[in-house]
Design an enzyme around this catalytic site. Structure first.
Site, PDB file in Angstrom:
ATOM      1  N   GLY A  20       0.857  -1.189   0.000  1.00 58.19           N
ATOM      2  CA  GLY A  20       0.000   0.000   0.000  1.00 58.19           C
ATOM      3  C   GLY A  20       0.888   1.233   0.000  1.00 58.19           C
ATOM      4  O   GLY A  20       1.591   1.483   0.971  1.00 58.19           O
ATOM      5  N   ALA A  21       0.873   1.976  -1.120  1.00 59.25           N
ATOM      6  CA  ALA A  21       1.733   3.163  -1.245  1.00 59.25           C
ATOM      7  C   ALA A  21       0.926   4.443  -1.090  1.00 59.25           C
ATOM      8  O   ALA A  21       1.226   5.471  -1.693  1.00 59.25           O
ATOM      9  CB  ALA A  21       2.462   3.143  -2.585  1.00 59.25           C
ATOM     10  N   GLY A  22      -0.137   4.366  -0.272  1.00 63.24           N
ATOM     11  CA  GLY A  22      -0.958   5.558  -0.005  1.00 63.24           C
ATOM     12  C   GLY A  22      -0.259   6.452   1.002  1.00 63.24           C
ATOM     13  O   GLY A  22       0.971   6.417   1.141  1.00 63.24           O
ATOM     14  N   ASN A  23      -1.052   7.250   1.707  1.00 64.89           N
ATOM     15  CA  ASN A  23      -0.461   8.250   2.612  1.00 64.89           C
ATOM     16  C   ASN A  23       0.397   7.623   3.702  1.00 64.89           C
ATOM     17  O   ASN A  23       1.502   8.088   3.976  1.00 64.89           O
ATOM     18  CB  ASN A  23      -1.567   9.088   3.260  1.00 64.89           C
ATOM     19  N   ASP A  44       1.763  -1.467  -4.596  1.00 63.89           N
ATOM     20  CA  ASP A  44       0.377  -0.985  -4.635  1.00 63.89           C
ATOM     21  C   ASP A  44      -0.309  -1.577  -5.862  1.00 63.89           C
ATOM     22  O   ASP A  44       0.364  -2.023  -6.795  1.00 63.89           O
ATOM     23  CB  ASP A  44       0.342   0.551  -4.706  1.00 63.89           C
ATOM     24  N   ASN A 106     -11.971  -4.302   3.548  1.00 62.01           N
ATOM     25  CA  ASN A 106     -10.569  -4.394   3.974  1.00 62.01           C
ATOM     26  C   ASN A 106     -10.169  -5.819   4.341  1.00 62.01           C
ATOM     27  O   ASN A 106      -9.012  -6.210   4.168  1.00 62.01           O
ATOM     28  CB  ASN A 106     -10.282  -3.415   5.125  1.00 62.01           C
ATOM     29  N   ILE A 129      -1.241  -2.342   9.679  1.00 59.22           N
ATOM     30  CA  ILE A 129      -1.677  -0.970  10.010  1.00 59.22           C
ATOM     31  C   ILE A 129      -3.120  -0.742   9.556  1.00 59.22           C
ATOM     32  O   ILE A 129      -3.859   0.036  10.149  1.00 59.22           O
ATOM     33  CB  ILE A 129      -0.722   0.071   9.365  1.00 59.22           C
ATOM     34  N   ARG A 162      -0.440  10.278  20.927  1.00 58.23           N
ATOM     35  CA  ARG A 162      -1.449  11.354  20.940  1.00 58.23           C
ATOM     36  C   ARG A 162      -1.704  11.820  22.368  1.00 58.23           C
ATOM     37  O   ARG A 162      -1.723  13.020  22.653  1.00 58.23           O
ATOM     38  CB  ARG A 162      -2.752  10.857  20.298  1.00 58.23           C
ATOM     39  N   HIS A 186      -7.974  -0.543  18.861  1.00 51.39           N
ATOM     40  CA  HIS A 186      -7.804   0.788  18.258  1.00 51.39           C
ATOM     41  C   HIS A 186      -9.167   1.297  17.823  1.00 51.39           C
ATOM     42  O   HIS A 186      -9.643   0.987  16.748  1.00 51.39           O
ATOM     43  CB  HIS A 186      -6.862   0.673  17.058  1.00 51.39           C
TER      44      HIS A 186
HETATM   45  N1  LIG Z   1      -3.546   1.428  12.786  1.00 54.77           N
HETATM   46  C1  LIG Z   1      -3.532   2.746  12.806  1.00 54.77           C
HETATM   47  O1  LIG Z   1      -3.241   3.366  13.838  1.00 54.77           O
HETATM   48  C2  LIG Z   1      -3.821   3.494  11.554  1.00 54.77           C
HETATM   49  C3  LIG Z   1      -4.450   2.845  10.528  1.00 54.77           C
HETATM   50  N2  LIG Z   1      -4.664   3.497   9.331  1.00 54.77           N
HETATM   51  C4  LIG Z   1      -5.289   2.706   8.278  1.00 54.77           C
HETATM   52  O2  LIG Z   1      -4.283   2.401   7.300  1.00 54.77           O
HETATM   53  C5  LIG Z   1      -4.904   2.196   6.033  1.00 54.77           C
HETATM   54  C6  LIG Z   1      -4.194   3.048   4.981  1.00 54.77           C
HETATM   55  O3  LIG Z   1      -4.396   4.412   5.251  1.00 54.77           O
HETATM   56  P1  LIG Z   1      -3.900   5.517   4.176  1.00 54.77           P
HETATM   57  O4  LIG Z   1      -2.535   5.207   3.719  1.00 54.77           O
HETATM   58  O5  LIG Z   1      -4.209   6.834   4.765  1.00 54.77           O
HETATM   59  O6  LIG Z   1      -4.916   5.213   2.974  1.00 54.77           O
HETATM   60  P2  LIG Z   1      -4.685   5.536   1.429  1.00 54.77           P
HETATM   61  O7  LIG Z   1      -6.022   5.424   0.813  1.00 54.77           O
HETATM   62  O8  LIG Z   1      -3.904   6.796   1.279  1.00 54.77           O
HETATM   63  O9  LIG Z   1      -3.761   4.323   0.930  1.00 54.77           O
HETATM   64  C7  LIG Z   1      -4.204   3.023   0.803  1.00 54.77           C
HETATM   65  C8  LIG Z   1      -3.477   2.422  -0.383  1.00 54.77           C
HETATM   66  O10 LIG Z   1      -3.790   1.025  -0.442  1.00 54.77           O
HETATM   67  C9  LIG Z   1      -3.807   0.685  -1.817  1.00 54.77           C
HETATM   68  N3  LIG Z   1      -4.492  -0.587  -2.018  1.00 54.77           N
HETATM   69  C10 LIG Z   1      -5.826  -0.864  -1.995  1.00 54.77           C
HETATM   70  N4  LIG Z   1      -6.038  -2.164  -2.247  1.00 54.77           N
HETATM   71  C11 LIG Z   1      -4.831  -2.737  -2.412  1.00 54.77           C
HETATM   72  C12 LIG Z   1      -4.398  -4.061  -2.698  1.00 54.77           C
HETATM   73  N5  LIG Z   1      -5.274  -5.065  -2.843  1.00 54.77           N
HETATM   74  N6  LIG Z   1      -3.075  -4.281  -2.808  1.00 54.77           N
HETATM   75  C13 LIG Z   1      -2.176  -3.285  -2.660  1.00 54.77           C
HETATM   76  N7  LIG Z   1      -2.526  -2.014  -2.404  1.00 54.77           N
HETATM   77  C14 LIG Z   1      -3.836  -1.740  -2.274  1.00 54.77           C
HETATM   78  C15 LIG Z   1      -4.506   1.857  -2.478  1.00 54.77           C
HETATM   79  O11 LIG Z   1      -4.284   1.894  -3.876  1.00 54.77           O
HETATM   80  C16 LIG Z   1      -3.883   3.026  -1.728  1.00 54.77           C
HETATM   81  O12 LIG Z   1      -2.748   3.531  -2.409  1.00 54.77           O
HETATM   82  C17 LIG Z   1      -6.395   2.536   6.235  1.00 54.77           C
HETATM   83  O13 LIG Z   1      -7.108   1.339   6.475  1.00 54.77           O
HETATM   84  C18 LIG Z   1      -6.373   3.402   7.485  1.00 54.77           C
HETATM   85  O14 LIG Z   1      -7.609   3.396   8.161  1.00 54.77           O
HETATM   86  C19 LIG Z   1      -4.262   4.776   9.125  1.00 54.77           C
HETATM   87  C20 LIG Z   1      -3.645   5.466  10.138  1.00 54.77           C
HETATM   88  C21 LIG Z   1      -3.438   4.908  11.455  1.00 54.77           C
HETATM   89  C1  LIG Z   2      -6.826   6.378  10.931  1.00 56.40           C
HETATM   90  C2  LIG Z   2      -6.585   5.966  12.306  1.00 56.40           C
HETATM   91  O1  LIG Z   2      -6.775   4.829  12.666  1.00 56.40           O
HETATM   92  C3  LIG Z   2      -6.115   6.958  13.245  1.00 56.40           C
HETATM   93  O2  LIG Z   2      -5.737   8.065  12.843  1.00 56.40           O
HETATM   94  O3  LIG Z   2      -6.107   6.663  14.452  1.00 56.40           O
END
Ligand SMILES: NC(=O)C1=CN([C@@H]2O[C@H](COP(=O)(O)OP(=O)(O)OC[C@H]3O[C@@H](n4cnc5c(N)ncnc54)[C@H](O)[C@@H]3O)[C@@H](O)[C@H]2O)C=CC1
Ligand SMILES: CC(=O)C(=O)O
Length: 324
Positions: A20-23, A44, A106, A129, A162, A186
């Site tokens: 996953g190369a998102g944020n 990704d 997910n 994550i 936090r 979480h």
């Molecule tokens: N555990 C924690 O404390 C946290 C959890 N998160 C979670 O992390 C996850 C990612 O968050 P972001 O990066 O902000 O989201 P994002 O939407 O910016 O990135 C997600 C990436 O996953 C890719 N993706 C989707 N399906 C895929 C697959 N089958 N194979 C490979 N890549 C795939 C997408 O193309 C996208 O680039 C979310 O579920 C978010 O809720 C985010 C922040 C904190």
């Molecule tokens: C997205 C998420 O799980 C957080 O910011 O805590």
């Protein structure tokens, strides 16, 4: 004189594959290479995205003075032989998608990613994550069949950070003075532990009144939602990436740091067959040891309530990907 330029390149022996190369994934890649922890492979589904992020990060290498390589790919073969696999792939909650829908979406993504990543890196430690965190971590272990010490989830370090920040802001002091501890799942039912929050060893209960502490704990429970409300288009990623990088550093450098981690419980805290946030020593074998803290009756009850909610969603997630 002839020089082989290949031999002059630093050879990083450690390798982290980020799915996953998102944020979160791309920011974590940046943290890892800028700390010189390991080479990174970013994967990704979107063609060009991980390759573009990797190229951009590599073009900063000479400015940031690190020796780590970043590669972007859509092909699992290129993630092979990772020491650590991090799963950030998935969807974030958006208007119109219910929590249940998101859980099912997910679960399918994480099950697929975990299975493929495991095929090419069977010796890796897995860190999850993607949300809902505790459920996706359980699912990853189920799919890979790995020993529980080698599968963990990141959330408690973020939630604790936090709370640490909010305590420091309230007191008008540097966060360097403050330690904080948040356990549990979480989500809304996480369990902040004020008795284990200190300012240079002084319990915060001696520095702040209970009303203020409750307000800071409530803000921590809503920490993710507060950022989403401000950003409008997505969730937090700087602090999540920092939290994951601290865990990764402890694992790759075998630091045995004590960090709240979603770990598999087998009787600890009176809980069985569940992933939930508890304090763990993280090192080269993954979760080296789970520390059982003395909790008040109310905290113990809150942890069990949080665990019950995770358990319900685990059943739903397993069913949605075809596990009995
Ligand atoms: N555990 C924690 O404390 C946290 C959890 N998160 C979670 O992390 C996850 C990612 O968050 P972001 O990066 O902000 O989201 P994002 O939407 O910016 O990135 C997600 C990436 O996953 C890719 N993706 C989707 N399906 C895929 C697959 N089958 N194979 C490979 N890549 C795939 C997408 O193309 C996208 O680039 C979310 O579920 C978010 O809720 C985010 C922040 C904190
Ligand atoms: C997205 C998420 O799980 C957080 O910011 O805590």
């Amino acid at each position: 004189m002839t020089v082989s330029y290949d031999s002059l390149l630093s050879c990083q022996s450690l390798r982290v594959a980020i799915m996953g190369a998102g944020n979160v994934g791309r920011t974590l890649a940046q943290r890892i290479v800028e700390k010189d922890l390991a080479d990174v492979v970013l994967l990704d589904v979107v063609e060009g995205l991980p390759q573009g992020i990797a190229l951009d990060l590599m073009e900063a290498q000479g400015l940031e003075y690190h020796n780590c390589e970043v590669v972007g790919t859509n092909n699992y073969e290129e993630t092979a032989n990772a020491d650590l696999v991090v799963i950030t792939a998935g969807r974030a909650r958006t208007p119109g998608i219910s929590r249940d829908d998101l859980l099912a979406i997910n679960a399918k993504i994480v099950a697929d990613v975990a299975e493929k990543a495991y095929k090419y890196s069977p010796n890796a430690i897995f860190m999850v994550i993607t949300n809902p965190l505790d459920v996706m971590t359980y699912l990853t272990r189920k799919v890979t069949g790995l020993p529980p010490q080698r599968v963990m989830g990141m959330a408690g370090v973020l939630d604790s950070s936090r709370l640490q920040t909010f305590i420091a802001m309230e007191l008008g002091i540097s966060t360097a003075n403050v330690t904080a501890m948040v356990l549990g799942g979480h989500g809304d039912l996480m369990v902040p532990l004020p008795n284990y929050c200190t300012v240079n060893g002084i319990p915060i209960t001696e520095l702040l009144d209970s009303q203020t502490i409750n307000r800071l704990m409530e803000r921590t429970r809503n920490g993710g939602a507060e950022v989403v409300k401000l950003l409008k288009t997505g969730g937090a990623y700087y602090a999540p990436a920092s939290a994951a990088s601290v865990m990764i550093e402890s694992i790759l450098r075998d630091q045995s740091r004590l960090l709240p981690t979603a770990a598999y419980l087998q009787g600890e805290y009176g809980l069985n067959d569940i992933y939930i946030g508890v304090p763990c020593f993280l090192g080269c074998r993954g979760v080296k040891k789970i520390l059982e803290l003395k909790l008040s009756d109310a905290e113990q009850e809150a942890l069990h309530i949080s665990a019950n909610s995770v358990r319900k969603n685990v059943h739903f997630a397993l069913e949605s990907v075809g596990f009995k």
